[in-house]
Write a protein that holds these residues in place. Structure first.
Motif, mmCIF file in Angstrom:
data_model
loop_
_atom_site.group_PDB
_atom_site.id
_atom_site.type_symbol
_atom_site.label_atom_id
_atom_site.label_comp_id
_atom_site.label_asym_id
_atom_site.label_seq_id
_atom_site.Cartn_x
_atom_site.Cartn_y
_atom_site.Cartn_z
ATOM 1 N N VAL A 368 0.860 -1.168 0.000
ATOM 2 C CA VAL A 368 0.000 0.000 0.000
ATOM 3 C C VAL A 368 0.902 1.226 0.000
ATOM 4 N N TRP A 369 0.449 2.320 -0.619
ATOM 5 C CA TRP A 369 1.266 3.536 -0.602
ATOM 6 C C TRP A 369 0.392 4.782 -0.679
ATOM 7 N N LYS A 370 1.033 5.912 -0.375
ATOM 8 C CA LYS A 370 0.342 7.196 -0.313
ATOM 9 C C LYS A 370 0.545 7.950 -1.623
ATOM 10 N N GLN A 371 -0.561 8.378 -2.214
ATOM 11 C CA GLN A 371 -0.479 9.254 -3.386
ATOM 12 C C GLN A 371 -0.116 10.677 -2.946
ATOM 13 N N THR A 372 0.201 11.517 -3.922
ATOM 14 C CA THR A 372 0.602 12.900 -3.607
ATOM 15 C C THR A 372 -0.495 13.649 -2.859
ATOM 16 N N ILE A 373 -1.760 13.375 -3.196
ATOM 17 C CA ILE A 373 -2.863 14.124 -2.589
ATOM 18 C C ILE A 373 -3.118 13.704 -1.144
ATOM 19 N N PHE A 374 -2.488 12.631 -0.701
ATOM 20 C CA PHE A 374 -2.650 12.183 0.688
ATOM 21 C C PHE A 374 -2.238 13.285 1.657
ATOM 22 N N TYR A 375 -1.155 13.996 1.322
ATOM 23 C CA TYR A 375 -0.518 14.872 2.303
ATOM 24 C C TYR A 375 -1.323 16.124 2.639
ATOM 25 N N PRO A 376 -1.797 16.902 1.660
ATOM 26 C CA PRO A 376 -2.621 18.054 2.066
ATOM 27 C C PRO A 376 -3.893 17.635 2.791
ATOM 28 N N PHE A 377 -4.477 16.487 2.392
ATOM 29 C CA PHE A 377 -5.671 16.002 3.092
ATOM 30 C C PHE A 377 -5.322 15.624 4.527
ATOM 31 N N TYR A 378 -4.225 14.926 4.710
ATOM 32 C CA TYR A 378 -3.824 14.497 6.058
ATOM 33 C C TYR A 378 -3.629 15.700 6.985
ATOM 34 N N TYR A 379 -2.820 16.653 6.570
ATOM 35 C CA TYR A 379 -2.509 17.777 7.456
ATOM 36 C C TYR A 379 -3.731 18.650 7.725
ATOM 37 N N THR A 380 -4.562 18.857 6.707
ATOM 38 C CA THR A 380 -5.740 19.689 6.915
ATOM 39 C C THR A 380 -6.749 18.982 7.805
ATOM 40 N N GLU A 451 5.839 24.710 13.612
ATOM 41 C CA GLU A 451 6.412 24.077 12.417
ATOM 42 C C GLU A 451 5.876 24.757 11.168
ATOM 43 N N HIS A 452 6.638 24.643 10.098
ATOM 44 C CA HIS A 452 6.212 25.078 8.769
ATOM 45 C C HIS A 452 6.422 23.892 7.835
ATOM 46 N N VAL A 453 5.321 23.213 7.520
ATOM 47 C CA VAL A 453 5.367 22.050 6.635
ATOM 48 C C VAL A 453 5.192 22.525 5.197
ATOM 49 N N VAL A 454 6.038 22.049 4.301
ATOM 50 C CA VAL A 454 6.020 22.483 2.903
ATOM 51 C C VAL A 454 5.910 21.263 1.987
ATOM 52 N N LEU A 455 5.006 21.356 1.014
ATOM 53 C CA LEU A 455 4.944 20.361 -0.059
ATOM 54 C C LEU A 455 5.353 21.071 -1.343
ATOM 55 N N GLU A 456 6.515 20.702 -1.865
ATOM 56 C CA GLU A 456 7.036 21.322 -3.080
ATOM 57 C C GLU A 456 7.795 20.283 -3.886
ATOM 58 N N HIS A 457 7.968 20.568 -5.176
ATOM 59 C CA HIS A 457 8.728 19.653 -6.038
ATOM 60 C C HIS A 457 9.101 20.392 -7.316
ATOM 61 N N GLU A 458 10.262 20.091 -7.832
ATOM 62 C CA GLU A 458 10.710 20.749 -9.065
ATOM 63 C C GLU A 458 9.911 20.296 -10.284
ATOM 64 N N ASP A 459 9.406 19.074 -10.237
ATOM 65 C CA ASP A 459 8.661 18.516 -11.378
ATOM 66 C C ASP A 459 7.185 18.496 -11.041
ATOM 67 N N LYS A 460 6.415 19.328 -11.725
ATOM 68 C CA LYS A 460 4.982 19.403 -11.418
ATOM 69 C C LYS A 460 4.248 18.112 -11.779
ATOM 70 N N HIS A 461 4.868 17.281 -12.611
ATOM 71 C CA HIS A 461 4.253 16.005 -12.993
ATOM 72 C C HIS A 461 4.764 14.828 -12.162
ATOM 73 N N ALA A 462 5.552 15.097 -11.139
ATOM 74 C CA ALA A 462 6.090 14.019 -10.292
ATOM 75 C C ALA A 462 4.950 13.269 -9.617
ATOM 76 N N THR A 463 5.114 11.949 -9.482
ATOM 77 C CA THR A 463 4.087 11.100 -8.882
ATOM 78 C C THR A 463 4.706 10.223 -7.796
ATOM 79 N N ASN A 464 3.848 9.659 -6.985
ATOM 80 C CA ASN A 464 4.279 8.639 -6.023
ATOM 81 C C ASN A 464 3.847 7.279 -6.536
ATOM 82 N N ILE A 465 4.804 6.389 -6.651
ATOM 83 C CA ILE A 465 4.497 5.024 -7.063
ATOM 84 C C ILE A 465 5.070 4.077 -6.022
ATOM 85 N N ILE A 466 4.676 2.841 -6.092
ATOM 86 C CA ILE A 466 5.112 1.866 -5.106
ATOM 87 C C ILE A 466 6.640 1.795 -5.073
#
Length: 505
Positions: A368-380, A451-466
């Motif tokens: 099982v793994w976390k997609q990119t959208i997991f993180y803003p949902f989790y923190y909010t 804390e200041h949590v940041v979600l950033e990435h140089e590649d806007k098309h980057a994905t999370n895969i297994i």
């Protein structure tokens, strides 16, 4: 630094929008694709418990702290016979499921879902079939679920091993009944009459429940918002909420325009709110109709591959969008939008929760793994509970293909008076430049940066895969913050989602 890269925000503890209803962090499980079979339920999985629930999935869902989950659909519910999914498994029929043209074995049904929601510390939001069925089936279902004992359906539940009633509080009166894709599509008049009478019957069985009337399937429907006005003319007094559904996608690869889509979402909410208030005035009612935004997310990546699925297969991979970094930014902004309208939006469901346009993905029999959208949902979800405040924002703006005056800074703020904690959720929509934000928090005394949590990435098309979750948040943003005499100076990286938490030492 030019003024184009600077924004200002004033936050005052008296600028209260509303207390946030935790149910805006709800989600959705439909009998669709691998959401149930291979998602939350896989008896042969190495982590499966005695009920067949995947423990690895349970753990991640509990991490998100989802308080309410809609079930069993979705389009699927409009052709669903709930009786097929209760009782001994070996006696349950396999059906042609017409909404998604797959086989439904009914190995998982109402009682299993109630058990599963308990396991993830959540509540059920149950939908009834107003497509092929109506008030009789809805009456029977609520009697089965909520009546203590002494009647045919409540005693049948007890025979099935559930002595105590499920006490399901929130019920949806059908799903997207305006849509031509919906089994049993209705006109607004047809749906309004049926929903009102069904709701009446259901509340006679259990007066403690609350009901969600179907709104338009999206703001782009040709009958929007006349559908809301016509249906509410019938359902206003029996229903407690009206639903909104909206999905977005970056089909044109235009990121600036994509990030502006939340302006459309905000206008959708305002229009439905205005229609509800018009009906309140028309009926001389003292009741306020609240909103249930019970389907929202990004959905477009899987559209082409889903056209290749063979009909009548079992639990094929459907709607399995692989989310990018830029999708996570938009999801963060959509959550901000819900918070900014928490005075009227009391329930919201990210659609969906596992595998199907979801923050959580699984392999059948595997990981099982976390997609990119997991993180803003989790923190909010975890930190966005308390009082939503209205920040006064002055931000540079831009124009895009479909929108004008789009603020680079998108922000929502939540205050927790019980522990004097202030949480700022902020998105920098600028694709190329960081944004300096000056925040006036002088109405709060003695706060310091947690804390200041940041979600950033140089590649806007980057994905999370297994095995390679390359898009993950970091806490290095704290090094860019200065807090002096009630003035917070923060640097938001280009194209980023941020959470800044402040509290007492």
């Amino acid at each position: 630094m030019t003024t184009a890269n600077r924004a200002k925000m004033v936050i005052d503890k008296d600028f209260v929008i509303s207390k946030v209803d935790p149910r805006i962090y709800g989600s959705f499980i439909e009998h669709l694709g691998r959401a149930v079979y291979g998602g939350i339920y896989e008896p042969d999985h190495p982590t499966a418990n005695e009920l067949g629930f995947r423990q690895d999935v349970l753990d991640l869902v509990k991490e998100l702290q989802v308080p309410i989950i809609r079930y069993p659909g979705g389009n699927m519910v409009s052709g669903y016979n709930w009786e097929d999914g209760v009782g001994p498994r070996d006696a349950r029929p396999t059906r042609l499921e017409l909404a998604w043209r797959v086989l439904e074995t009914n190995a998982f049904g109402t009682n299993e879902f109630v058990e599963w929601t308990k396991a993830v510390n959540s509540e059920v939001m149950m939908a009834v079939n107003l497509g092929t069925r109506g008030m009789e089936a809805a009456r029977d279902l609520i009697e089965y679920c909520n009546h203590p004992s002494g009647t045919y359906w409540s005693d049948l539940r007890r025979q099935h091993g559930y002595e105590q009633p499920h006490k399901i509080k929130t019920w949806c009166l059908g799903n997207e009944m305006d849509g031509p894709w919906q089994i049993g599509q209705k006109t607004a008049e047809e749906y309004g009459r049926l929903a009102a009478e069904t709701g009446k019957v259901m509340k006679l069985v259990d007066p403690t429940i609350e009901l969600v009337s179907c709104g338009s399937s999206g703001s782009g429907m040709p009958t929007f918002p006349e559908w809301e006005a016509t249906t509410l003319d019938h359902t206003y007094e029996v229903a407690d909420y009206i639903s909104l559904h909206q999905y977005y996608g970056n089909r044109d690869n235009d990121t600036a325009n994509y990030f502006a889509q939340t302006l459309d979402m905000e206008n959708f909410i305002k229009t439905v709110t205005a229609t509800c208030d018009y009906m309140k005035a028309k009926k001389r009612s003292k009741k306020t109709m609240y909103l249930s935004f019970d389907e929202w997310n990004v959905w477009f990546h899987s559209n082409d591959q889903d056209k290749k699925i063979e009909p009548w297969s079992f639990a094929p991979p459907q709607l399995e969008d692989v989310y990018t970094f830029e999708d996570a930014i938009l999801v963060g902004s959509m959550l901000n939008t819900l918070l900014k309208h928490s005075d009227r939006v009391k329930i919201a469901c990210m659609a969906q929760l596992v595998n199907v346009i979801a923050p959580i993905m699984t392999e059948n029999g595997g990981n099982v793994w976390k997609q990119t959208i997991f993180y803003p949902f989790y923190y909010t979800s975890v930190y966005g509970r308390g009082l939503a405040l209205n920040p006064i924002i002055s931000s540079p703006k831009y124009d895009s293909k479909d929108f004008t005056d789009v603020p680079y800074l998108d922000s929502a703020v939540v205050y927790h008076p019980e522990n004097d904690e202030l949480v700022i959720f902020a998105v920098n929509r600028h694709l190329e430049e960081s944004l300096t934000v000056e925040v006036d928090i002088r109405s709060f005394e003695g706060l310091s940066i947690i804390e200041h949590v940041v979600l950033e990435h140089e590649d806007k098309h980057a994905t999370n895969i297994i095995g390679n979750e390359s898009v993950q948040p970091h806490v290095n943003g704290q090094s860019t913050i200065d807090l002096t005499e009630g003035k917070l100076m923060s640097q938001l990286p280009k194209m980023s989602w941020n959470m800044i938490r402040l509290g007492k030492k």
